[in-house]
Design a protein around this motif. Structure first.
Motif, mmCIF file in Angstrom:
data_model
loop_
_atom_site.group_PDB
_atom_site.id
_atom_site.type_symbol
_atom_site.label_atom_id
_atom_site.label_comp_id
_atom_site.label_asym_id
_atom_site.label_seq_id
_atom_site.Cartn_x
_atom_site.Cartn_y
_atom_site.Cartn_z
ATOM 1 N N GLY A 266 10.957 19.935 -8.271
ATOM 2 C CA GLY A 266 10.206 21.098 -8.476
ATOM 3 C C GLY A 266 10.619 21.479 -9.991
ATOM 4 N N THR A 267 11.752 21.453 -10.661
ATOM 5 C CA THR A 267 11.724 21.573 -11.991
ATOM 6 C C THR A 267 11.126 21.039 -12.758
ATOM 7 O OG1 THR A 267 14.309 22.197 -11.392
ATOM 8 C CG2 THR A 267 13.430 21.814 -13.700
ATOM 9 N N SER A 268 10.701 19.602 -12.555
ATOM 10 C CA SER A 268 9.776 18.612 -13.340
ATOM 11 C C SER A 268 8.214 19.296 -13.074
ATOM 12 C CB SER A 268 10.047 17.270 -12.869
ATOM 13 O OG SER A 268 11.409 16.744 -12.869
ATOM 14 N N ILE A 269 8.023 19.696 -12.120
ATOM 15 C CA ILE A 269 6.691 20.296 -12.068
ATOM 16 C C ILE A 269 6.526 21.250 -12.908
ATOM 17 C CG2 ILE A 269 4.797 21.369 -10.402
ATOM 18 C CD1 ILE A 269 5.963 19.601 -8.215
ATOM 19 N N LEU A 270 7.579 22.128 -12.938
ATOM 20 C CA LEU A 270 7.339 23.553 -13.773
ATOM 21 C C LEU A 270 7.253 23.269 -15.145
ATOM 22 C CD1 LEU A 270 9.624 25.819 -11.864
ATOM 23 C CD2 LEU A 270 7.194 25.949 -11.854
ATOM 24 N N PHE A 271 7.831 22.257 -15.537
ATOM 25 C CA PHE A 271 7.991 21.724 -17.034
ATOM 26 C C PHE A 271 6.713 21.011 -17.666
ATOM 27 C CE2 PHE A 271 12.634 22.200 -17.122
ATOM 28 C CZ PHE A 271 12.891 22.839 -18.241
ATOM 29 N N LYS A 272 5.909 20.431 -16.600
ATOM 30 C CA LYS A 272 4.937 19.756 -16.912
ATOM 31 C C LYS A 272 3.518 20.213 -16.362
ATOM 32 C CE LYS A 272 6.876 16.483 -19.389
ATOM 33 N NZ LYS A 272 6.656 16.725 -21.136
ATOM 34 N N LYS A 273 3.531 21.442 -15.834
ATOM 35 C CA LYS A 273 2.426 22.081 -14.877
ATOM 36 C C LYS A 273 1.315 21.870 -15.687
ATOM 37 C CE LYS A 273 3.212 27.031 -15.878
ATOM 38 N NZ LYS A 273 3.432 28.367 -15.175
ATOM 39 N N GLU A 274 1.136 22.434 -16.854
ATOM 40 C CA GLU A 274 -0.171 22.526 -17.470
ATOM 41 C C GLU A 274 -0.834 20.840 -17.544
ATOM 42 O OE1 GLU A 274 2.004 26.054 -18.835
ATOM 43 O OE2 GLU A 274 2.456 23.687 -18.729
ATOM 44 N N THR A 275 0.270 19.818 -18.095
ATOM 45 C CA THR A 275 -0.127 18.486 -17.883
ATOM 46 C C THR A 275 -0.883 18.146 -16.619
ATOM 47 O OG1 THR A 275 1.253 18.147 -19.612
ATOM 48 C CG2 THR A 275 0.501 16.309 -18.430
ATOM 49 N N LEU A 276 -0.163 18.615 -15.511
ATOM 50 C CA LEU A 276 -0.562 17.966 -14.428
ATOM 51 C C LEU A 276 -1.699 18.781 -13.659
ATOM 52 C CD1 LEU A 276 3.084 18.479 -12.415
ATOM 53 C CD2 LEU A 276 1.808 16.150 -12.919
ATOM 54 N N VAL A 277 -2.115 19.939 -14.029
ATOM 55 C CA VAL A 277 -3.215 20.527 -13.649
ATOM 56 C C VAL A 277 -4.539 20.011 -14.515
ATOM 57 C CG1 VAL A 277 -4.438 22.726 -13.822
ATOM 58 C CG2 VAL A 277 -2.451 22.820 -13.180
ATOM 59 N N ARG A 278 -4.273 19.577 -15.808
ATOM 60 C CA ARG A 278 -5.278 18.868 -16.622
ATOM 61 C C ARG A 278 -5.666 17.471 -16.056
ATOM 62 N NH1 ARG A 278 -2.846 18.960 -20.944
ATOM 63 N NH2 ARG A 278 -2.049 16.947 -21.242
ATOM 64 N N GLN A 279 -4.557 16.831 -15.615
ATOM 65 C CA GLN A 279 -4.827 15.454 -14.956
ATOM 66 C C GLN A 279 -5.621 15.705 -13.796
ATOM 67 O OE1 GLN A 279 -0.780 13.934 -14.822
ATOM 68 N NE2 GLN A 279 -0.799 13.063 -16.961
ATOM 69 N N LEU A 280 -4.932 16.301 -12.857
ATOM 70 C CA LEU A 280 -5.827 16.747 -11.443
ATOM 71 C C LEU A 280 -7.456 17.057 -11.677
ATOM 72 C CD1 LEU A 280 -5.522 16.907 -8.614
ATOM 73 C CD2 LEU A 280 -4.785 19.238 -8.650
ATOM 74 N N LYS A 281 -7.667 17.682 -12.790
ATOM 75 C CA LYS A 281 -8.903 18.397 -13.160
ATOM 76 C C LYS A 281 -9.697 16.915 -13.570
ATOM 77 C CE LYS A 281 -8.439 23.343 -14.027
ATOM 78 N NZ LYS A 281 -8.755 24.310 -14.993
#
Length: 389
Positions: A189-204
């Motif tokens: 969960g902490t890793s997701i929060l640190f990289k949330k913008e990157t994860l959202v961009r990759q998902l898009k």
């Protein structure tokens, strides 16, 4: 071309029919496979849920700190995550150091009072039997096998003892598994929060790279609406439960009801479940107080009804309001159905899920009506599309 599309639709319907038929006849295998998959990914699901919850105070912290300092700083993310964890640790500390001792005292008083209540009930039963001797005569005519009853009771005690032993081993195993899952969930969960913008961009990028533009835009909009709906619901419900807890605690101290802290925390916690939670909290409080003083328990019911009416009609609309955009009748429907199928978890999550479906269905219907040039009112009937004129 039209003939080809017709065959494609027929093949699609046939595939859906065959898949549905197979699924209906293999429900046990599907459930077993689903449980196995959930067992493997459970810590990651917990981590994603933790990240979603922590993201609410994180966004609050970053938004206000950016406004206060006139710009975003790199250390905001770390401080915001620590801010979210501090809230969780504060709640856990409050429960451990204040609620648990008070709840222990409450249960101790409750248990201490139970024997006298049982003795009183036993005395009333004996008095009733003494006043009605025909009951003893009827019992003697039953010709009960006392030895058989004793054997059955002994077998029940043995079964219970072995069950307690099995339950103990199961609890220990679940505790070890829970600690491991919790540790993995916190890291993930902490890793997701640190990289949330990157994860959202990759998902898009995945969505827009695999689907046509129309469906990609639709899925992205649905995801954004889902995030907003769930965030508003969680923050609103937690705030509303905290206000109700405070009101009940203050009121119980003013009117000198016993077990003020325990009952107020239970009532506030159960208020996280829409509609039914407040009723369950009031019922538990009534039971605890009734053992000590039944008259006070009756007055507690009156008090809790007044508080809940005040909170539901004045505070709730202003704190939560239409944050999920779901009318009250559908809230009742969603909570009832979700609880029937999925228990407490269903009751907690049914409202935002149903609210999201309600918003999407409403937006789709309104879009289709607007495209057709139709305006629906109570008196509308036999409308004609403006485009057909």
């Amino acid at each position: 071309m039209e003939k080809k599309r017709t065959w494609q639709r027929l093949l699609g319907l046939l595939f859906i029919f065959v898949l549905s038929y197979w699924g209906i006849n293999n429900l046990a295998a599907i459930k077993e496979a689903f449980d196995a998959i959930i067992g493997v990914v459970r810590p990651f699901l917990l981590g994603a849920a933790l990240a979603f919850v922590l993201n609410i105070p994180l966004n609050f912290f970053e938004k206000h700190m950016t406004k206060w300092l006139g710009g975003y700083r790199n250390w905001f993310r770390v401080a915001g995550i620590l801010f979210g964890f501090s809230i969780i640790v504060g709640i856990i500390s409050f429960i451990i150091f204040l609620v648990v001792p008070d709840l222990q005292e409450t249960l101790g008083a409750f248990i201490a009072q139970v024997p006298s209540e049982i003795n009183l009930l036993y005395s009333k039963i004996n008095q009733y039997i003494a006043d009605n001797p025909e009951i003893v005569e009827t019992f003697n005519q039953l010709n009960l096998d006392v030895e058989r009853l004793r054997t059955q009771a002994f077998d029940m005690i043995q079964t219970f003892s072995s069950g307690v032993l099995d339950t103990t081993f199961s609890v220990v195993g679940n505790l070890v598994s829970g600690v491991f899952n919790g540790f993995v969930a916190i890291i993930f969960g902490t890793s997701i929060l640190f990289k949330k913008e990157t994860l959202v961009r990759q998902l898009k990028k995945i969505i827009y790279g695999t689907l046509n533009l129309k469906w990609a835009n639709y899925i992205v909009n649905v995801g954004s609406e889902a995030n907003q709906t769930f965030s508003q619901y969680v923050s609103g419900q937690v705030t509303e439960a905290g206000i109700l807890l405070t009101l009940v605690f203050i009121g119980m101290n003013i009117f000198q009801f016993p077990f003020a802290l325990s009952v107020s925390v239970l009532t506030g916690s159960m208020a996280l479940v829409p509609i039914y939670g407040a009723v369950m909290g009031g019922f538990v409080g009534f039971l605890l107080i009734a053992v000590v003083n039944f008259q006070q328990a009756i007055w507690f019911i009156v008090f809790i009804v007044i508080v809940q009416q005040f909170e539901g009609n004045i505070i709730y609309p202003r704190v939560v309001g239409g944050s999920v955009g779901l009318p009250g009748i559908w809230v009742l429907f969603s909570v009832t159905v979700g609880g029937a199928f999925f228990g407490i978890a269903g009751m907690l999550l049914s409202v935002p899920v149903f609210a999201l479906c309600y918003k999407l269905a409403s937006a789709t219907i309104n879009y289709n009506l607007e495209e057709a040039g139709l305006a629906i009112s109570t008196d509308s009937k036999n409308l004609r599309s403006k485009k057909s004129k």
